[in-house]
Design a protein around this motif. Structure first.
Motif, short mmCIF file in Angstrom:
data_model
loop_
_atom_site.label_atom_id
_atom_site.label_comp_id
_atom_site.label_asym_id
_atom_site.label_seq_id
_atom_site.Cartn_x
_atom_site.Cartn_y
_atom_site.Cartn_z
N THR A 16 -2.32 -2.25 5.45
CA THR A 16 -3.52 -1.40 5.26
C THR A 16 -4.31 -1.92 4.07
OG1 THR A 16 -2.19 0.13 3.95
CG2 THR A 16 -2.51 0.70 6.27
N PRO A 17 -4.96 -3.06 4.23
CA PRO A 17 -5.64 -3.68 3.08
C PRO A 17 -6.77 -2.83 2.49
CG PRO A 17 -6.13 -4.86 5.11
CD PRO A 17 -5.08 -3.86 5.44
N PHE A 18 -7.54 -2.14 3.33
CA PHE A 18 -8.62 -1.31 2.78
C PHE A 18 -8.05 -0.19 1.93
CE2 PHE A 18 -11.19 2.60 3.13
CZ PHE A 18 -12.27 2.19 2.36
N THR A 19 -7.08 0.54 2.46
CA THR A 19 -6.50 1.65 1.72
C THR A 19 -5.79 1.16 0.47
OG1 THR A 19 -6.22 2.85 3.80
CG2 THR A 19 -4.99 3.67 1.92
N PHE A 20 -5.05 0.07 0.59
CA PHE A 20 -4.35 -0.48 -0.57
C PHE A 20 -5.35 -0.91 -1.65
CE2 PHE A 20 -2.27 -3.75 -3.08
CZ PHE A 20 -1.06 -3.13 -3.38
N GLY A 21 -6.40 -1.59 -1.24
CA GLY A 21 -7.42 -2.01 -2.20
C GLY A 21 -8.10 -0.83 -2.86
N TYR A 22 -8.43 0.17 -2.06
CA TYR A 22 -9.10 1.34 -2.61
C TYR A 22 -8.16 2.10 -3.54
CZ TYR A 22 -12.03 5.49 -2.86
OH TYR A 22 -12.80 6.53 -3.31
N VAL A 78 -8.10 0.34 -6.82
CA VAL A 78 -9.30 0.65 -7.61
C VAL A 78 -9.18 2.03 -8.24
CG1 VAL A 78 -11.79 1.13 -7.44
CG2 VAL A 78 -10.83 -0.90 -6.34
N LEU A 79 -8.74 3.01 -7.46
CA LEU A 79 -8.58 4.37 -7.99
C LEU A 79 -7.53 4.41 -9.10
CD1 LEU A 79 -8.80 6.61 -4.80
CD2 LEU A 79 -10.56 6.19 -6.53
N ALA A 80 -6.46 3.62 -8.94
CA ALA A 80 -5.44 3.56 -10.00
C ALA A 80 -6.06 2.98 -11.27
CB ALA A 80 -4.26 2.71 -9.53
N GLY A 81 -6.89 1.96 -11.11
CA GLY A 81 -7.55 1.36 -12.28
C GLY A 81 -8.48 2.32 -12.98
N LEU A 137 -15.55 5.69 -7.07
CA LEU A 137 -14.54 5.03 -7.88
C LEU A 137 -13.66 6.01 -8.65
CD1 LEU A 137 -16.70 2.15 -9.42
CD2 LEU A 137 -15.25 2.09 -7.37
N TRP A 138 -14.02 7.27 -8.63
CA TRP A 138 -13.30 8.27 -9.41
C TRP A 138 -12.61 9.27 -8.48
CZ3 TRP A 138 -13.49 6.38 -14.08
CH2 TRP A 138 -14.61 5.65 -14.46
N VAL A 139 -11.44 9.70 -8.85
CA VAL A 139 -10.72 10.70 -8.07
C VAL A 139 -10.41 11.87 -9.00
CG1 VAL A 139 -8.45 9.64 -8.45
CG2 VAL A 139 -8.81 11.11 -6.47
N ALA A 140 -10.71 13.06 -8.53
CA ALA A 140 -10.47 14.26 -9.33
C ALA A 140 -8.97 14.45 -9.56
CB ALA A 140 -11.05 15.48 -8.63
N GLY A 141 -8.60 14.65 -10.80
CA GLY A 141 -7.20 14.91 -11.11
C GLY A 141 -6.33 13.68 -11.24
N GLY A 142 -6.89 12.50 -11.09
CA GLY A 142 -6.10 11.28 -11.21
C GLY A 142 -5.33 10.96 -9.95
N VAL A 197 -2.20 11.01 -9.21
CA VAL A 197 -1.06 11.82 -8.81
C VAL A 197 -1.46 13.24 -8.44
CG1 VAL A 197 0.62 10.45 -10.08
CG2 VAL A 197 -0.52 12.35 -11.22
N SER A 198 -2.75 13.51 -8.38
CA SER A 198 -3.18 14.85 -7.97
C SER A 198 -2.84 15.04 -6.49
CB SER A 198 -4.69 15.03 -8.19
OG SER A 198 -5.41 14.25 -7.26
N PRO A 199 -2.61 16.27 -6.08
CA PRO A 199 -2.32 16.51 -4.66
C PRO A 199 -3.43 15.99 -3.75
CG PRO A 199 -1.84 18.47 -5.94
CD PRO A 199 -2.49 17.49 -6.88
N TYR A 200 -4.67 16.13 -4.19
CA TYR A 200 -5.79 15.63 -3.39
C TYR A 200 -5.67 14.12 -3.18
CZ TYR A 200 -10.33 13.86 -2.15
OH TYR A 200 -11.34 13.18 -1.53
N ALA A 201 -5.44 13.38 -4.25
CA ALA A 201 -5.38 11.92 -4.17
C ALA A 201 -4.23 11.48 -3.29
CB ALA A 201 -5.26 11.32 -5.56
N VAL A 202 -3.08 12.09 -3.45
CA VAL A 202 -1.91 11.70 -2.66
C VAL A 202 -2.17 11.98 -1.18
CG1 VAL A 202 0.52 12.22 -2.22
CG2 VAL A 202 -0.30 11.98 -4.58
N CYS A 203 -2.64 13.17 -0.86
CA CYS A 203 -2.92 13.50 0.55
C CYS A 203 -4.01 12.61 1.12
CB CYS A 203 -3.32 14.97 0.69
SG CYS A 203 -1.97 16.10 0.38
N PHE A 204 -5.04 12.36 0.34
CA PHE A 204 -6.13 11.49 0.79
C PHE A 204 -5.62 10.11 1.14
CE2 PHE A 204 -9.35 8.29 -0.35
CZ PHE A 204 -10.31 8.59 0.62
#
Length: 174
Positions: A8-14, A17-20, A60-65, A67-74
Motif C-alpha cells: 500500500t505505497p500511497f497509504t504508507f507514504g501518507y 508524512v503524517l508521522a513526520g 499534512l496535519w492530523v488532529a490528535g497526532g 496515535v489518535s483514534p481518528y488517525a489509527v482508524c483512518f
C-alpha cells in the motif's frame, strides 16, 4: 491491516508524512507549530489567495497526532481501500473526501461573512434562502455530518459580521 511500502505505497507514504508532521508538532517550538498550522489553514482568505497550496498543506496535519483514534482508524480504512482498489484510486478517493469537505465548510463561512456586507433587506433575503436550504438538507438527513458542518459554518460567518462591517466601514470611510 497495516500499510506497507510495497502493498500500500500511497497509504504508507501518507502515513509517513503524517508521522513526520506529528513529530514536528511534538518537538518543535510552539510558535513555529502555530505558524505552520496558520499558514496551512483552509480558511476563506487562504482558499482565495492560494487554494492549491493550502488544500495540499492542510492534509499534512492530523488532529490528535498519529496515535489518535481518528488517525489509527483512518489509516486502517485507507489501507483496506488501497488494497482493494489500488493506490491511485485510493488517492483519488482521499482527495475527493478532503477537498469537497474543506470547501463545504469554508464556502458557507465566506458566503455568510460577505452577506453581512449586503443591505439589510438583501442580506436577510439571501440568508433566509441559503439558511433554509441548509436546514432542509439537515431535515432530509441524507448527510447529517456535512449538513451540521454547513450550518455551523454559516453561524460562524454570521458571528463575524460586526468585525467585518467595522473593517469594511473603516476602509471605505473618506
Amino acid at each position: 491491516m497495516l500499510p506497507t511500502p510495497t502493498g500500500t505505497p500511497f497509504t504508507f507514504g501518507y502515513a509517513t508524512v503524517l508521522a513526520g508532521t506529528s513529530l514536528v508538532v511534538a518537538c518543535a517550538d510552539p510558535a513555529l507549530v502555530h505558524a505552520l498550522h496558520q499558514g496551512s489553514s483552509t480558511d476563506v482568505v487562504h482558499l482565495v489567495r492560494t487554494p492549491g497550496l493550502v488544500s495540499v498543506a492542510s492534509a499534512l496535519w492530523v488532529a490528535g497526532g498519529n496515535v489518535s483514534p481518528y488517525a489509527v482508524c483512518f489509516l486502517l480504512v485507507l489501507t483496506a481501500l488501497e488494497r482493494r482498489i489500488g493506490g491511485l484510486r485510493a488517492a483519488g478517493v482521499f482527495l475527493l473526501g478532503h477537498l469537497p469537505a474543506t470547501l463545504a465548510t469554508e464556502v458557507p463561512v465566506g458566503f455568510a461573512v460577505l452577506a453581512g456586507l449586503l443591505t439589510p433587506w438583501l442580506r436577510r433575503s439571501v440568508l433566509v434562502l441559503f439558511g433554509g436550504m441548509l436546514v432542509q438538507d439537515l431535515v432530509d438527513f441524507a448527510d447529517p455530518m456535512t449538513s451540521w458542518g454547513r450550518l455551523i459554518s454559516l453561524a460562524i460567518g454570521i458571528a463575524t459580521w460586526p468585525l467585518t462591517r467595522r473593517r469594511y466601514r473603516a476602509r471605505t470611510a473618506p
